[in-house]
Design an enzyme around this catalytic site. Structure first.
Site, mmCIF file in Angstrom:
data_model
loop_
_atom_site.group_PDB
_atom_site.id
_atom_site.type_symbol
_atom_site.label_atom_id
_atom_site.label_comp_id
_atom_site.label_asym_id
_atom_site.label_seq_id
_atom_site.Cartn_x
_atom_site.Cartn_y
_atom_site.Cartn_z
ATOM 1 N N LYS A 1 20.087 8.631 -60.287
ATOM 2 C CA LYS A 1 20.385 9.926 -59.649
ATOM 3 C C LYS A 1 21.001 10.898 -60.645
ATOM 4 O O LYS A 1 20.574 12.043 -60.767
ATOM 5 C CB LYS A 1 21.340 9.743 -58.446
ATOM 6 C CG LYS A 1 20.803 8.821 -57.369
ATOM 7 C CD LYS A 1 21.747 8.710 -56.192
ATOM 8 C CE LYS A 1 23.080 8.036 -56.515
ATOM 9 N NZ LYS A 1 22.982 6.598 -56.822
ATOM 10 N N ARG B 1 26.738 9.638 -48.665
ATOM 11 C CA ARG B 1 26.497 8.200 -48.782
ATOM 12 C C ARG B 1 26.677 7.488 -47.451
ATOM 13 O O ARG B 1 26.479 6.266 -47.389
ATOM 14 C CB ARG B 1 27.470 7.597 -49.807
ATOM 15 C CG ARG B 1 26.873 7.403 -51.207
ATOM 16 C CD ARG B 1 27.959 6.858 -52.102
ATOM 17 N NE ARG B 1 27.490 6.127 -53.250
ATOM 18 C CZ ARG B 1 27.252 6.661 -54.455
ATOM 19 N NH1 ARG B 1 27.368 7.953 -54.641
ATOM 20 N NH2 ARG B 1 26.902 5.891 -55.461
ATOM 21 N N ARG C 1 24.456 -0.121 -69.056
ATOM 22 C CA ARG C 1 25.312 1.068 -69.122
ATOM 23 C C ARG C 1 26.765 0.671 -69.403
ATOM 24 O O ARG C 1 27.430 1.275 -70.227
ATOM 25 C CB ARG C 1 25.214 1.845 -67.800
ATOM 26 C CG ARG C 1 26.117 3.067 -67.758
ATOM 27 C CD ARG C 1 25.864 3.909 -66.522
ATOM 28 N NE ARG C 1 26.201 3.196 -65.280
ATOM 29 C CZ ARG C 1 26.069 3.719 -64.073
ATOM 30 N NH1 ARG C 1 25.590 4.918 -63.923
ATOM 31 N NH2 ARG C 1 26.405 3.015 -63.012
ATOM 32 N N ARG D 1 29.671 0.766 -67.526
ATOM 33 C CA ARG D 1 30.837 1.537 -67.071
ATOM 34 C C ARG D 1 31.853 0.571 -66.465
ATOM 35 O O ARG D 1 31.532 -0.598 -66.232
ATOM 36 C CB ARG D 1 30.318 2.516 -65.989
ATOM 37 C CG ARG D 1 31.023 3.838 -65.939
ATOM 38 C CD ARG D 1 30.295 4.822 -65.042
ATOM 39 N NE ARG D 1 30.140 4.366 -63.666
ATOM 40 C CZ ARG D 1 29.325 4.940 -62.791
ATOM 41 N NH1 ARG D 1 28.586 5.975 -63.128
ATOM 42 N NH2 ARG D 1 29.234 4.462 -61.567
HETATM 43 P P1 B4P Z 1 27.906 7.312 -58.753
HETATM 44 O O1 B4P Z 1 28.655 7.998 -59.810
HETATM 45 O O2 B4P Z 1 27.196 8.172 -57.740
HETATM 46 O O3 B4P Z 1 26.886 6.467 -59.623
HETATM 47 P P2 B4P Z 1 25.721 5.442 -59.501
HETATM 48 O O4 B4P Z 1 25.193 5.377 -58.103
HETATM 49 O O5 B4P Z 1 26.238 4.169 -60.076
HETATM 50 O O6 B4P Z 1 24.577 5.871 -60.522
HETATM 51 P P3 B4P Z 1 23.285 6.801 -60.623
HETATM 52 O O7 B4P Z 1 22.246 6.543 -59.572
HETATM 53 O O8 B4P Z 1 23.736 8.215 -60.789
HETATM 54 O O9 B4P Z 1 22.612 6.243 -61.944
HETATM 55 P P4 B4P Z 1 22.504 6.813 -63.430
HETATM 56 O O10 B4P Z 1 21.629 8.028 -63.512
HETATM 57 O O11 B4P Z 1 23.855 6.899 -64.018
HETATM 58 O O12 B4P Z 1 28.853 6.320 -57.926
HETATM 59 C C1 B4P Z 1 29.883 5.518 -58.477
HETATM 60 C C2 B4P Z 1 30.899 5.083 -57.406
HETATM 61 O O13 B4P Z 1 31.654 6.237 -56.932
HETATM 62 C C3 B4P Z 1 30.345 4.469 -56.101
HETATM 63 O O14 B4P Z 1 30.100 3.081 -56.231
HETATM 64 C C4 B4P Z 1 31.491 4.783 -55.092
HETATM 65 O O15 B4P Z 1 32.548 3.856 -55.180
HETATM 66 C C5 B4P Z 1 32.014 6.136 -55.552
HETATM 67 N N1 B4P Z 1 31.396 7.262 -54.813
HETATM 68 C C6 B4P Z 1 30.611 8.230 -55.371
HETATM 69 N N2 B4P Z 1 30.185 9.107 -54.437
HETATM 70 C C7 B4P Z 1 30.699 8.677 -53.249
HETATM 71 C C8 B4P Z 1 30.571 9.151 -51.898
HETATM 72 N N3 B4P Z 1 29.814 10.226 -51.596
HETATM 73 N N4 B4P Z 1 31.228 8.476 -50.917
HETATM 74 C C9 B4P Z 1 31.978 7.400 -51.221
HETATM 75 N N5 B4P Z 1 32.128 6.898 -52.464
HETATM 76 C C10 B4P Z 1 31.482 7.527 -53.486
HETATM 77 O O16 B4P Z 1 21.646 5.653 -64.108
HETATM 78 C C11 B4P Z 1 22.166 4.342 -64.286
HETATM 79 C C12 B4P Z 1 21.825 3.805 -65.685
HETATM 80 O O17 B4P Z 1 20.396 3.681 -65.814
HETATM 81 C C13 B4P Z 1 22.276 4.720 -66.834
HETATM 82 O O18 B4P Z 1 22.758 3.938 -67.876
HETATM 83 C C14 B4P Z 1 20.997 5.449 -67.240
HETATM 84 O O19 B4P Z 1 21.000 5.830 -68.590
HETATM 85 C C15 B4P Z 1 19.936 4.388 -66.961
HETATM 86 N N6 B4P Z 1 18.654 4.984 -66.591
HETATM 87 C C16 B4P Z 1 18.465 6.072 -65.776
HETATM 88 N N7 B4P Z 1 17.146 6.348 -65.655
HETATM 89 C C17 B4P Z 1 16.478 5.403 -66.411
HETATM 90 C C18 B4P Z 1 15.099 5.131 -66.670
HETATM 91 N N8 B4P Z 1 14.107 5.884 -66.160
HETATM 92 N N9 B4P Z 1 14.782 4.065 -67.435
HETATM 93 C C19 B4P Z 1 15.751 3.280 -67.957
HETATM 94 N N10 B4P Z 1 17.087 3.480 -67.770
HETATM 95 C C20 B4P Z 1 17.442 4.525 -66.995
#
Ligand code: B4P
Length: 181
Positions: free
Chosen positions: A13, A86, A125, A127
Site C-alpha cells: 500500500k 482498517r 523489510r 521494520r
Molecule cells: P502500515 O504502516 O499501514 O503498514 P503495512 O500494512 O505493514 O504495509 P504496506 O501495505 O504499506 O506495505 P509496504 O508498501 O510498506 O501499518 C503498520 C501498523 O500500524 C499496523 O499493523 C497497525 O498496528 C497500525 N495501524 C496503521 N493504520 C491503522 C489503522 N487505520 N487502524 C489501526 N491501526 C493502524 O510494502 C511492504 C514491503 O514490501 C516493503 O519492504 C516494500 O519495499 C516491499 N514491496 C512493496 N511492493 C513490492 C513489490 N511489488 N515487489 C517486491 N517487494 C515489494
C-alpha cells in the site's frame, strides 16, 4: 477525488501510494506513517501505539479517527487514504467526516496478494513490527477486522481489485488503468 488503498499488511500500500499521489496529485494520508511519527516524537500517544503495533494489533478506532479528522480539516485536495480505514467503524467514521464536507470516497483499490509473498516481503523489510510472530498476527487481524471492508465497498460499487504481485511498475500500471477510467 478521494481514493482508498486497501490490502493486507505488507501488500504494498505504502509503496504504491507514493506513485499514485504523484500521478493523480492527491494528498497522502497514511495512518501507519502518522503513528510512527508519534512514536518517534516520544509522545504519550506514540508510546501507547507502539505497544499495540509491536503486537501486530490495531490502534483504537477513536485515536485513529481523531488523527484523520485533524488532517481532513486542513486539506482542500483530494486524498489518498493508505492503511485507513482498517475496521468497519473507521469506514463509517470516514463516510461521516466526508459527508460533513459534502464529499465521498470515489474509488477503493484492493491489492490482492498471496500470504507467503507478503511474509517474505515483510521479513526482508525488517521494520520493528516485522518479525514472523507479529506478521502472522497482523495477517489474522487483517482477515478478521479489515477484510469485511472489501464487501462494504463492493456493495457501494466502489471496489476494484488489482493483482498485487509483480514489479512495482507493473502493479502501478494496473492501478493507473482503474483510476484513469
Ligand atoms: P502500515 O504502516 O499501514 O503498514 P503495512 O500494512 O505493514 O504495509 P504496506 O501495505 O504499506 O506495505 P509496504 O508498501 O510498506 O501499518 C503498520 C501498523 O500500524 C499496523 O499493523 C497497525 O498496528 C497500525 N495501524 C496503521 N493504520 C491503522 C489503522 N487505520 N487502524 C489501526 N491501526 C493502524 O510494502 C511492504 C514491503 O514490501 C516493503 O519492504 C516494500 O519495499 C516491499 N514491496 C512493496 N511492493 C513490492 C513489490 N511489488 N515487489 C517486491 N517487494 C515489494
Amino acid at each position: 477525488m478521494h481514493v482508498i488503498i486497501l490490502g493486507a499488511p505488507g501488500s504494498g500500500k505504502g509503496t504504491q501510494s507514493a506513485e499514485i499521489t504523484k500521478r493523480f496529485s492527491l494528498k497522502h494520508l497514511s495512518t501507519g506513517d502518522m503513528l510512527r511519527a508519534e512514536i518517534n516524537s516520544g509522545s504519550e500517544l506514540g508510546l501507547a501505539a507502539k505497544a499495540v503495533m509491536d503486537e501486530g494489533n490495531l490502534v483504537s478506532d477513536d485515536i485513529i479517527l481523531g488523527m484523520v479528522a485533524e488532517q481532513l480539516k486542513n486539506s482542500e485536495k483530494g486524498m489518498l487514504f493508505d492503511g485507513f480505514p482498517r475496521t468497519i467503524a473507521q469506514a463509517e467514521g470516514l463516510d461521516k467526516l466526508l459527508a460533513e464536507e459534502k464529499s465521498e470516497i470515489s474509488h477503493v483499490i484492493e491489492l490482492d496478494i498471496d500470504t507467503e509473498e507478503i511474509v517474505e516481503r515483510m521479513l526482508a523489510r525488517g521494520r520493528d513490527d516485522d518479525n514472523e510472530d507479529t506478521i502472522r498476527n497482523r495477517l489474522a487481524v487483517f482477515n478478521k477486522q479489515t477484510a469485511p471492508l472489501i464487501e462494504y465497498y463492493r456493495s457501494q460499487n466502489k471496489l476494484s481489485t488489482v493483482l498485487g504481485s509483480g514489479t512495482v511498475e507493473e502493479i502501478f500500471a494496473r492501478i493507473e488503468k482503474v483510476l484513469s477510467a
